[in-house]
Design an enzyme around this catalytic site. Sequence first.
Site, PDB file in Angstrom:
ATOM      1  N   GLU A   1      -0.083  -0.939   5.865  1.00 27.38           N
ATOM      2  CA  GLU A   1       0.934  -0.328   6.721  1.00 27.38           C
ATOM      3  C   GLU A   1       0.678   1.151   6.910  1.00 27.38           C
ATOM      4  OE1 GLU A   1       4.648   1.563   8.021  1.00 27.38           O
ATOM      5  OE2 GLU A   1       3.495   1.996   6.243  1.00 27.38           O
TER       6      GLU A   1
ATOM      7  N   ASP B   1       0.854  -1.194   0.000  1.00 29.65           N
ATOM      8  CA  ASP B   1       0.000   0.000   0.000  1.00 29.65           C
ATOM      9  C   ASP B   1       0.888   1.242   0.000  1.00 29.65           C
ATOM     10  OD1 ASP B   1       0.789  -0.680   2.684  1.00 29.65           O
ATOM     11  OD2 ASP B   1      -0.656   0.773   3.453  1.00 29.65           O
TER      12      ASP B   1
HETATM   13  N1  BES Z   1       8.368   3.557   5.494  1.00 28.33           N
HETATM   14  C1  BES Z   1       7.671   4.370   6.430  1.00 28.33           C
HETATM   15  C2  BES Z   1       8.353   4.424   7.772  1.00 28.33           C
HETATM   16  C3  BES Z   1       9.488   5.405   7.795  1.00 28.33           C
HETATM   17  C4  BES Z   1       9.209   6.757   7.782  1.00 28.33           C
HETATM   18  C5  BES Z   1      10.774   4.987   7.825  1.00 28.33           C
HETATM   19  C6  BES Z   1      10.229   7.671   7.796  1.00 28.33           C
HETATM   20  C7  BES Z   1      11.788   5.887   7.806  1.00 28.33           C
HETATM   21  C8  BES Z   1      11.533   7.240   7.801  1.00 28.33           C
HETATM   22  C9  BES Z   1       6.256   3.845   6.595  1.00 28.33           C
HETATM   23  O1  BES Z   1       5.679   3.443   5.385  1.00 28.33           O
HETATM   24  C10 BES Z   1       5.373   4.934   7.134  1.00 28.33           C
HETATM   25  O2  BES Z   1       5.174   5.922   6.457  1.00 28.33           O
HETATM   26  N2  BES Z   1       4.827   4.729   8.309  1.00 28.33           N
HETATM   27  C11 BES Z   1       3.824   5.577   8.859  1.00 28.33           C
HETATM   28  C12 BES Z   1       3.128   4.720   9.884  1.00 28.33           C
HETATM   29  C13 BES Z   1       1.825   5.211  10.362  1.00 28.33           C
HETATM   30  C14 BES Z   1       0.838   5.522   9.300  1.00 28.33           C
HETATM   31  C15 BES Z   1       1.249   4.231  11.365  1.00 28.33           C
HETATM   32  C16 BES Z   1       4.464   6.803   9.482  1.00 28.33           C
HETATM   33  O3  BES Z   1       5.586   6.741  10.001  1.00 28.33           O
HETATM   34  O4  BES Z   1       3.830   7.861   9.416  1.00 28.33           O
HETATM   35 MN    MN Z   2       6.969   2.279   4.291  1.00 28.47          MN
HETATM   36 MN    MN Z   3       4.958   5.303   4.341  1.00 25.66          MN
END
Ligand code: BES
Ligand code: MN
Ligand code: MN
Length: 419
Positions: free
Chosen positions: A115, A50
């Site tokens: 995710e 996603d």
């Molecule tokens: N890949 C990201 C996580 C991430 C963000 C890693 C910044 C390294 C740096 C992941 O897909 C993401 O965006 N996670 C969301 C999670 C939330 C919606 C529960 C986030 O961090 O906002």
């Molecule tokens: Mn991610």
């Molecule tokens: Mn993300």
Amino acid sequence: MQATCAYLQKLFQDHDWEVETVSGYGNPIVLASYWISAKMPTCLVYGHYDVQPVDPLELWTSPPFEPVIKDDIIYARGTTDDKGQLFIHFKSIEAYIKTKGSLPVNIKVIIEGEEEIGSPSLDEFLISKKDFLSCDYVVISDTSMYTDELPSICYGLRGLAYMEIEVTGPNKDLHSGSFGCAVDNPINALAHIIAKLKNDKGKILIDRFYDDVINLTEKEREEFKRLPFDEKAFMDELDVEELFGEEGYTTEERKSARPTLDCNGIWGGYQGAGAKTVLPSKAGAKISMRLVPNQDPEKIEKLFSEYVNKISPKSVKVKITSLHSAKGSVTPIDTDAIKAAVKALKLGYGKEPVFMREGGSIPIVNTFKELLGADTILLGFGLPNENAHSPNENLNLNNFHRGILSIAYYYNELSKIKN
Ligand code: BES
Ligand code: MN
Ligand code: MN
């Protein structure tokens, strides 16, 4: 989403993996495995198919779902977060099998489609498939390298508590001349509430908010200082004259190892062109708090609600909802799996990797530890300026290729670990 799922199912099938697409737990989950032998260690690779919404569409220079390569950079939604990074694993494994005839480890792959909304159904799925998913290590490529050309091992992610506040004043919009100063205005009331969540030095004012925060050790603070952070370049890239954040901590510490509170969206009243003299009936805001590993999102949601109720004026009704939450995580770095990652990145990039923490969240990492007892090794090949969640998302193909190489070395190094 459906097309991606079907693509993944076919991709693994065509390469002789065991694969199934499982429904019944939100968006379908793709499970694949390439089993070699019970004598070998087993790696679980996680990724998500996603992506975030593409808006504002008019700021994209090419259509978000038609990948375009320009100057060795591939542009499309999901290239760095996370389809492109996940594909690194597939390509690495494919190349390994082609070259060596087989793999040095058993691989299980789990790819989810929720995710970006906090993986609400994945815990339940993992519990139901606990035996199938048992593994020695979890490997994820869904984070960024510290800078280009600097291979990085991420050992910490933040948690998240995401709230929405809805403030209701009168039961309908009113003439602000006739009713202003007599009836409270929900936008004004909301502005007062938001202003009391944080002081002007960046400290969060919610009672007991910091109770469970584990402070950085001196050693960690020393490590942070060794990262090549260029504050001036950081500000220039973002066009800001001054940085802002919790007093007493460096920008690097604040970005990944301290909790934050941010208003992510705010609405209410008249938004169109020109003026309208109205006292609106409703206003609202979305507010997220990034948490550090020992903070419990449910407890923080409760503290947030109690505090907002306490500071809300009686002249309006305030409704607080929790949208989603995630626990943070830290991976110990004195393990064989991390030593193997250091070696693999050195072979893949010809450079010593750095250790870093990320400010973002990957909700399921904590569940992998709690449920499967497995540490997650976060080997990210994205870059911080690749526009994740933003228009013109992209992935540098040099890191895509070095990532393929590094991951192949990594599986190889893991196979040498004696249990
Ligand atoms: N890949 C990201 C996580 C991430 C963000 C890693 C910044 C390294 C740096 C992941 O897909 C993401 O965006 N996670 C969301 C999670 C939330 C919606 C529960 C986030 O961090 O906002
Ligand atoms: Mn991610
Ligand atoms: Mn993300």
